[in-house]
Scaffold this motif. Structure first.
Motif, PDB file in Angstrom:
ATOM      1  N   TRP A  49       1.167  -3.430   1.384  1.00  0.00           N
ATOM      2  CA  TRP A  49       0.530  -3.689   0.097  1.00  0.00           C
ATOM      3  C   TRP A  49       0.975  -5.044  -0.435  1.00  0.00           C
ATOM      4  O   TRP A  49       2.163  -5.373  -0.387  1.00  0.00           O
ATOM      5  N   VAL A  63      -8.089  -2.341   1.443  1.00  0.00           N
ATOM      6  CA  VAL A  63      -8.351  -1.215   0.549  1.00  0.00           C
ATOM      7  C   VAL A  63      -7.922  -1.622  -0.855  1.00  0.00           C
ATOM      8  O   VAL A  63      -6.823  -2.149  -1.051  1.00  0.00           O
ATOM      9  N   CYS A 118      -4.212  -3.031  -0.309  1.00  0.00           N
ATOM     10  CA  CYS A 118      -3.597  -2.695   0.974  1.00  0.00           C
ATOM     11  C   CYS A 118      -4.251  -3.557   2.047  1.00  0.00           C
ATOM     12  O   CYS A 118      -5.460  -3.480   2.253  1.00  0.00           O
ATOM     13  N   ALA A 122       6.397   2.926   4.826  1.00  0.00           N
ATOM     14  CA  ALA A 122       6.282   3.725   6.047  1.00  0.00           C
ATOM     15  C   ALA A 122       7.101   4.997   5.870  1.00  0.00           C
ATOM     16  O   ALA A 122       8.240   5.075   6.328  1.00  0.00           O
ATOM     17  N   GLU A 176       0.832   7.561   7.918  1.00  0.00           N
ATOM     18  CA  GLU A 176       0.459   6.171   8.154  1.00  0.00           C
ATOM     19  C   GLU A 176       1.329   5.214   7.350  1.00  0.00           C
ATOM     20  O   GLU A 176       1.744   5.514   6.220  1.00  0.00           O
ATOM     21  N   ALA A 177       1.609   4.064   7.941  1.00  0.00           N
ATOM     22  CA  ALA A 177       2.311   2.991   7.251  1.00  0.00           C
ATOM     23  C   ALA A 177       1.286   2.043   6.656  1.00  0.00           C
ATOM     24  O   ALA A 177       0.242   1.789   7.264  1.00  0.00           O
ATOM     25  N   ARG A 178       1.582   1.515   5.478  1.00  0.00           N
ATOM     26  CA  ARG A 178       0.656   0.602   4.814  1.00  0.00           C
ATOM     27  C   ARG A 178       1.399  -0.614   4.283  1.00  0.00           C
ATOM     28  O   ARG A 178       2.555  -0.508   3.849  1.00  0.00           O
ATOM     29  N   GLN A 213      -7.018  -0.256  -4.540  1.00  0.00           N
ATOM     30  CA  GLN A 213      -6.612   0.996  -5.175  1.00  0.00           C
ATOM     31  C   GLN A 213      -6.326   0.774  -6.656  1.00  0.00           C
ATOM     32  O   GLN A 213      -5.306   0.197  -7.020  1.00  0.00           O
ATOM     33  N   ALA A 238      -6.127   7.476   3.792  1.00  0.00           N
ATOM     34  CA  ALA A 238      -4.896   7.343   4.575  1.00  0.00           C
ATOM     35  C   ALA A 238      -4.647   8.629   5.361  1.00  0.00           C
ATOM     36  O   ALA A 238      -4.815   9.735   4.850  1.00  0.00           O
ATOM     37  N   GLN A 260      -3.151  -3.772   5.359  1.00  0.00           N
ATOM     38  CA  GLN A 260      -3.011  -3.277   6.732  1.00  0.00           C
ATOM     39  C   GLN A 260      -2.574  -1.827   6.717  1.00  0.00           C
ATOM     40  O   GLN A 260      -1.717  -1.432   5.925  1.00  0.00           O
ATOM     41  N   THR A 261      -3.176  -1.025   7.578  1.00  0.00           N
ATOM     42  CA  THR A 261      -2.755   0.350   7.815  1.00  0.00           C
ATOM     43  C   THR A 261      -2.375   0.476   9.279  1.00  0.00           C
ATOM     44  O   THR A 261      -3.103   0.007  10.158  1.00  0.00           O
TER      45      THR A 261
END
Length: 251
Positions: free
Chosen positions: A182, A143, A109, A213, A178-180, A145, A174, A111-112
């Motif tokens: 990937w 991030v 990820c 999102a 929240e929008a992420r 994952q 998160a 950007q959050t």
């Protein structure tokens, strides 16, 4: 053909692990199992110190191993299966515990964004989603994952250099809604980073990425945008916006 390994259940209050050891003899013989185990006693003591709790019980295994355990190589040809509840995340073992660390495939990820920062009307092909974190410098906090139930880990990414560093630290959780963003490409990362053993690096270049999102989504390509980066959308999951808004950039 190699003989079957000797299998042992290692029982802690928090869960049960499985240890498999190579050796000669009958795996169903308690005497042969004790001989195979003798060379592992010092390493077992180091395992107890790493986990932080003494063993409740150690016995030859007769039932299948529990599902969902994390596999680690043990010494010369052995294997240790630990449930996630027993793994001491962020704590490196001593040199006396000779583990062979697996490589995990992780999603990244990059950007959050807080809920509400991504207008649905702006999710159209040709729009540019700026990544605010990328404007703070050459190194972008990310991030990492892996597959569940393994925990996320913090990382540092240099998209221009194509270099990813997995650091020995927890990733931020998160928040609701929240929008992420990937990366599409997964990356292989040495699992030692999850246990504080050392920082680990891997090659990772900018490429296709996806925005998640809530019920909305979009796909595009990461492109340089001034001193930072943006996601240039080519597929979006929202209705087309009026033409004058289609090239909207937002942060």
């Amino acid at each position: 053909m190699s003989p079957p390994p000797f299998r042992f259940d290692l029982v802690w209050p928090q869960g049960r692990a499985r240890l498999e050891l190579p050796g000669a003899g009958d795996p169903d013989s308690d005497l042969d199992a004790a001989r195979a185990l003798a060379s592992a006693l010092d390493a077992l003591a180091a395992l107890e110190r790493w986990i932080g709790t003494p063993l409740d019980d150690l016995r030859p295994a007769r039932a299948p191993a529990a599902a969902g355990a994390v596999g680690l190589g043990w010494g010369e040809g052995g294997r240790l299966l630990l449930p996630p509840a027993l793994l001491p995340w962020g704590r490196a073992p001593s040199a006396a515990l000779r583990l062979a660390w697996p490589v995990w495939t992780v999603r990244v990820c990059v950007q959050t964004l807080p809920a509400g920062r991504v207008p649905p009307a702006a999710l159209v092909p040709g729009a540019l989603l700026l990544l605010p974190a990328s404007f703070a410098g050459e190194v972008l906090p990310v991030v990492l994952q892996p597959d569940e139930p393994l925990p996320a880990r913090a990382g540092l990414w240099q998209p221009r250099a194509g270099r990813l560093c997995a650091v020995a630290g927890d990733a931020p959780a998160a928040g609701p809604g929240e929008a992420r963003v990937w990366l599409d490409a997964a990356v292989a990362v040495d699992s030692r980073a999850w246990f504080g053993a050392e920082d680990v690096t891997a090659a990772l270049s900018a490429g296709v990425a996806r925005l998640h999102a809530g019920p909305l989504g979009a796909r595009g390509t990461l492109v340089p945008a001034g001193q930072g980066w943006g996601l240039l959308l080519d597929v979006a999951g929202a209705p087309p916006a009026p033409r004058e808004d289609r090239a909207l950039a937002w942060t």
